[in-house]
Scaffold this active site. Structure first.
Site, PDB file in Angstrom:
ATOM      1  N   SER A  31       3.684  62.377 -30.310  1.00 42.35           N
ATOM      2  CA  SER A  31       3.757  61.370 -31.368  1.00 42.35           C
ATOM      3  C   SER A  31       2.466  61.355 -32.182  1.00 42.35           C
ATOM      4  O   SER A  31       2.328  60.577 -33.115  1.00 42.35           O
ATOM      5  CB  SER A  31       4.017  59.978 -30.773  1.00 42.35           C
ATOM      6  N   ASN A 118       1.643  52.265 -21.739  1.00 39.21           N
ATOM      7  CA  ASN A 118       2.719  51.356 -22.143  1.00 39.21           C
ATOM      8  C   ASN A 118       2.184  50.038 -22.700  1.00 39.21           C
ATOM      9  O   ASN A 118       2.655  49.553 -23.742  1.00 39.21           O
ATOM     10  CB  ASN A 118       3.662  51.111 -20.973  1.00 39.21           C
ATOM     11  N   THR A 165      26.496  35.493 -65.607  1.00 37.62           N
ATOM     12  CA  THR A 165      27.233  35.583 -64.351  1.00 37.62           C
ATOM     13  C   THR A 165      28.193  36.747 -64.566  1.00 37.62           C
ATOM     14  O   THR A 165      28.704  36.930 -65.681  1.00 37.62           O
ATOM     15  CB  THR A 165      28.019  34.299 -64.021  1.00 37.62           C
ATOM     16  N   HIS A 166      28.383  37.548 -63.531  1.00 39.64           N
ATOM     17  CA  HIS A 166      29.221  38.760 -63.634  1.00 39.64           C
ATOM     18  C   HIS A 166      28.725  39.702 -64.737  1.00 39.64           C
ATOM     19  O   HIS A 166      29.513  40.424 -65.345  1.00 39.64           O
ATOM     20  CB  HIS A 166      30.693  38.400 -63.914  1.00 39.64           C
ATOM     21  N   SER A 287      11.415  62.417 -69.768  1.00 38.88           N
ATOM     22  CA  SER A 287      12.387  63.393 -69.293  1.00 38.88           C
ATOM     23  C   SER A 287      11.864  64.784 -69.615  1.00 38.88           C
ATOM     24  O   SER A 287      11.263  65.003 -70.674  1.00 38.88           O
ATOM     25  CB  SER A 287      13.721  63.157 -69.992  1.00 38.88           C
ATOM     26  N   LYS A 293      13.299  60.211 -74.196  1.00 36.29           N
ATOM     27  CA  LYS A 293      13.499  59.328 -73.048  1.00 36.29           C
ATOM     28  C   LYS A 293      12.241  58.614 -72.582  1.00 36.29           C
ATOM     29  O   LYS A 293      11.157  59.163 -72.570  1.00 36.29           O
ATOM     30  CB  LYS A 293      14.068  60.114 -71.852  1.00 36.29           C
ATOM     31  N   ASN A 295      11.834  56.258 -69.241  1.00 35.88           N
ATOM     32  CA  ASN A 295      12.640  55.784 -68.119  1.00 35.88           C
ATOM     33  C   ASN A 295      11.896  54.775 -67.242  1.00 35.88           C
ATOM     34  O   ASN A 295      10.687  54.863 -67.073  1.00 35.88           O
ATOM     35  CB  ASN A 295      13.076  56.965 -67.249  1.00 35.88           C
ATOM     36  N   GLU A 300      13.897  51.876 -60.810  1.00 35.31           N
ATOM     37  CA  GLU A 300      14.993  52.582 -60.140  1.00 35.31           C
ATOM     38  C   GLU A 300      14.662  52.872 -58.683  1.00 35.31           C
ATOM     39  O   GLU A 300      15.510  52.762 -57.794  1.00 35.31           O
ATOM     40  CB  GLU A 300      15.313  53.892 -60.867  1.00 35.31           C
ATOM     41  N   TYR A 327       9.478  49.912 -20.155  1.00 38.74           N
ATOM     42  CA  TYR A 327       9.192  50.936 -21.156  1.00 38.74           C
ATOM     43  C   TYR A 327      10.125  52.132 -21.004  1.00 38.74           C
ATOM     44  O   TYR A 327      10.410  52.581 -19.898  1.00 38.74           O
ATOM     45  CB  TYR A 327       7.731  51.410 -21.058  1.00 38.74           C
ATOM     46  N   GLN A 332       8.983  55.002 -28.483  1.00 41.08           N
ATOM     47  CA  GLN A 332       8.073  55.737 -29.368  1.00 41.08           C
ATOM     48  C   GLN A 332       8.657  55.850 -30.780  1.00 41.08           C
ATOM     49  O   GLN A 332       7.931  56.034 -31.752  1.00 41.08           O
ATOM     50  CB  GLN A 332       7.830  57.127 -28.772  1.00 41.08           C
ATOM     51  N   LYS A 335       7.663  53.629 -34.304  1.00 42.80           N
ATOM     52  CA  LYS A 335       6.542  53.722 -35.230  1.00 42.80           C
ATOM     53  C   LYS A 335       6.873  54.302 -36.604  1.00 42.80           C
ATOM     54  O   LYS A 335       6.414  53.788 -37.621  1.00 42.80           O
ATOM     55  CB  LYS A 335       5.407  54.510 -34.570  1.00 42.80           C
TER      56      LYS A 335
HETATM   57  N1  ARG Z   1       3.298  57.782 -27.527  1.00 37.90           N
HETATM   58  C1  ARG Z   1       3.923  56.837 -26.696  1.00 37.90           C
HETATM   59  C2  ARG Z   1       4.640  55.770 -27.552  1.00 37.90           C
HETATM   60  O1  ARG Z   1       4.411  55.747 -28.694  1.00 37.90           O
HETATM   61  C3  ARG Z   1       2.904  56.164 -25.841  1.00 37.90           C
HETATM   62  C4  ARG Z   1       3.401  55.608 -24.566  1.00 37.90           C
HETATM   63  C5  ARG Z   1       3.847  56.682 -23.650  1.00 37.90           C
HETATM   64  N2  ARG Z   1       4.038  56.180 -22.348  1.00 37.90           N
HETATM   65  C6  ARG Z   1       4.552  56.918 -21.372  1.00 37.90           C
HETATM   66  N3  ARG Z   1       4.638  56.382 -20.230  1.00 37.90           N
HETATM   67  N4  ARG Z   1       4.969  58.123 -21.597  1.00 37.90           N
HETATM   68  O2  ARG Z   1       5.464  55.001 -27.071  1.00 37.90           O
END
Ligand code: ARG
Length: 468
Positions: A31, A118, A165-166, A287, A293, A295, A300, A327, A332, A335
């Site tokens: 990660s 964790n 409205t509408h 454009s 144009k 825009n 948008e 956990y 993970q 994020k």
């Molecule tokens: N990179 C992991 C996460 O974002 C960290 C925690 C990993 N924990 C584990 N016991 N493998 O959740």
């Protein structure tokens, strides 16, 4: 074993394994590529953890000072872009612990005492949210300020436009009234974000992997050091709770929906058909093929990206729904949607703010639309109501006038003048600006009702700025 292993024995958890992790495993489970932005939060949390370990005697003063200094060095390396990652760094937490141990030596090996990734990751993500969500909230309030400033400016000239409205002409409204309507929605977004920030202000550090520790750790000490309002009560909940991410993603999805609706209006307003606003060149795009144009791409994308914000929320909820305590690695996956929604909505807020603050309102076109005859129809019916006629009957009388005007190609005002139940008095309501001025009930769209509304809005803005 056909695949190449990443350096053998390098992973922090490698003690019970004979072989090193496969490249495919690292490539799939890492990660680091997206959580490295948590480095300030991981270091902040780690320092609080070391402070706690020292306070309860689990780390000596010498070792603790050593590790704290190493954490500062690592922070400096990140800040100056000189931190070197190694292939065995799975995530930001392992990378930082690995580097601290390289710098501090043996005491570095004590940093993870009574801690698990964790509770560590849950802590870092909460710290990140506390900072970044507060920024999003402040950007929401900046957009509210801009809308209110443009409303005040429009009030000076009592600029009116057709209300819809509408997407059909309905009744005239002041431009300020229209702009302030969006302010109220955005203030609700700011208030939701504030609530969310309050609820997430709980330190999970000290929950360990799932069950706390056999060591005499004191989670309140690290919670205090990090400035959390309170400390977790239940270790299983502390490491597995991602409600705060879900709440943020919902708050941002709804905020994104509001921005999308604003965006859609600006797409309409800047079209040749409406012609209500002209964008500043700096906030419009051209454009590659059509030279004429100009825009409204910001508007948008504010509309388009709302889909992605909603997707981030639904993706997270789907990820969470099957997870048993506590956990699971699935977590993970919290994020990327979190970072993406926060980044995207922040850019949307800044871009829309620039676009709206620099655009020109085409007052003539708005006024022309607002003063169109059809928009007086309801006031004609209400004029009859004031003279004792039941509304349903008045509605029918005026409906007939509208129908006759359309069928004969005559102006409504002429038909009203000669109408037995209406007449010259009623016809005065067709004079420019009269219809909007007649909207005087509390909270209505006319100039008499505007000052009280502005007062209420300014009070709500001040209150939102005070909270947090
Ligand atoms: N990179 C992991 C996460 O974002 C960290 C925690 C990993 N924990 C584990 N016991 N493998 O959740």
């Amino acid at each position: 074993m056909s695949e190449k292993n990443v350096s053998e024995g390098a992973a922090l958890w490698h003690g019970r394994f004979e072989e090193g992790p496969a490249e495919a495993l690292m490539a799939y489970t890492e990660s680091l590529s997206f959580d490295k932005r948590l480095w300030p939060d991981d270091i902040f949390g780690s320092k609080a953890h070391v402070t706690m370990l020292m306070a309860v005697g689990l780390m000596s003063k010498v070792d603790g000072d050593n590790v704290l200094a190493a954490l500062d060095t690592v922070a400096h390396e990140f800040a100056s872009n000189s931190f070197v990652f190694e292939p065995s760094d799975e995530d930001i937490h392992t990378a930082i612990e690995r580097r601290v141990t390289q710098i501090a030596g043996e005491p570095g090996g004590r940093i993870h005492t009574g801690r698990s990734r964790n509770d560590q990751v849950a802590t870092a993500v909460r710290l990140w949210c506390k900072r970044e969500v507060a920024v999003v909230r402040s950007k929401v309030l900046e957009l509210v300020d801009t809308l209110e400033a443009r409303a005040t400016e429009a009030d000076a000239q009592q600029v009116r436009l057709p209300g819809y409205t509408h997407v059909q002409h309905a009744q005239p409204v002041l431009l300020s009234h229209h702009l302030r309507a969006h302010c109220w929605a955005l203030l609700r977004d700011a208030s939701r974000l504030a609530d969310t920030l309050q609820r997430l202000d709980v330190s999970p550090l000290g929950a360990g992997a799932l069950a706390g520790s056999s060591l005499p750790i004191t989670p309140d000490i690290s919670a205090n050091a990090m400035g959390f309002a309170t400390t977790f009560a239940n270790s299983l909940d502390a490491v597995s709770d991602r409600d705060f991410v879900a709440e943020i993603l919902f708050d941002i999805a709804l905020l994104g929906v509001h921005l999308s609706r604003i965006g859609e209006e600006w797409v309409l307003w800047t079209s040749a058909e409406f012609g209500f606003a002209t964008l500043n060149d700096a906030y419009a795009t051209g454009s590659s093929m059509l030279p004429q144009k100009k825009n409204a791409d910001i508007a948008e994308l504010a509309r388009g990206k709302a889909g992605r914000l909603i997707g981030n929320l639904t993706g997270l909820l789907a990820m969470l729904k099957g997870l048993p305590l506590a956990y699971n690695r699935d977590l993970q996956e919290d994020k990327e949607p979190l970072f993406d929604s926060v980044d995207q909505v922040r850019r949307a807020l800044v871009a829309l703010n620039g676009m709206i603050s620099t655009a020109t309102f085409n007052v003539d076109n708005m006024t022309k639309g607002a003063d169109a005859e059809a928009l007086v129809a309801t006031d004609l019916a209400e004029w009859l109501v004031q003279r004792g006629m039941p509304f349903r009957e008045a509605h029918a009388v005026v409906g007939k006038v509208v129908r006759d005007a359309l069928a004969s190609g005559t102006q409504m005002v002429e038909l009203v003048k000669s109408h037995p139940q209406l007449g010259a008095d009623a016809a005065q309501m067709f004079a420019p600006g009269v219809a909007v001025a007649n909207r005087r009930s509390p909270g209505a769209a006319g100039p008499e009702a505007a000052p009280l509304q502005q007062q209420r809005l300014l009070a709500a803005i001040a209150e939102a700025k005070e909270a947090l």
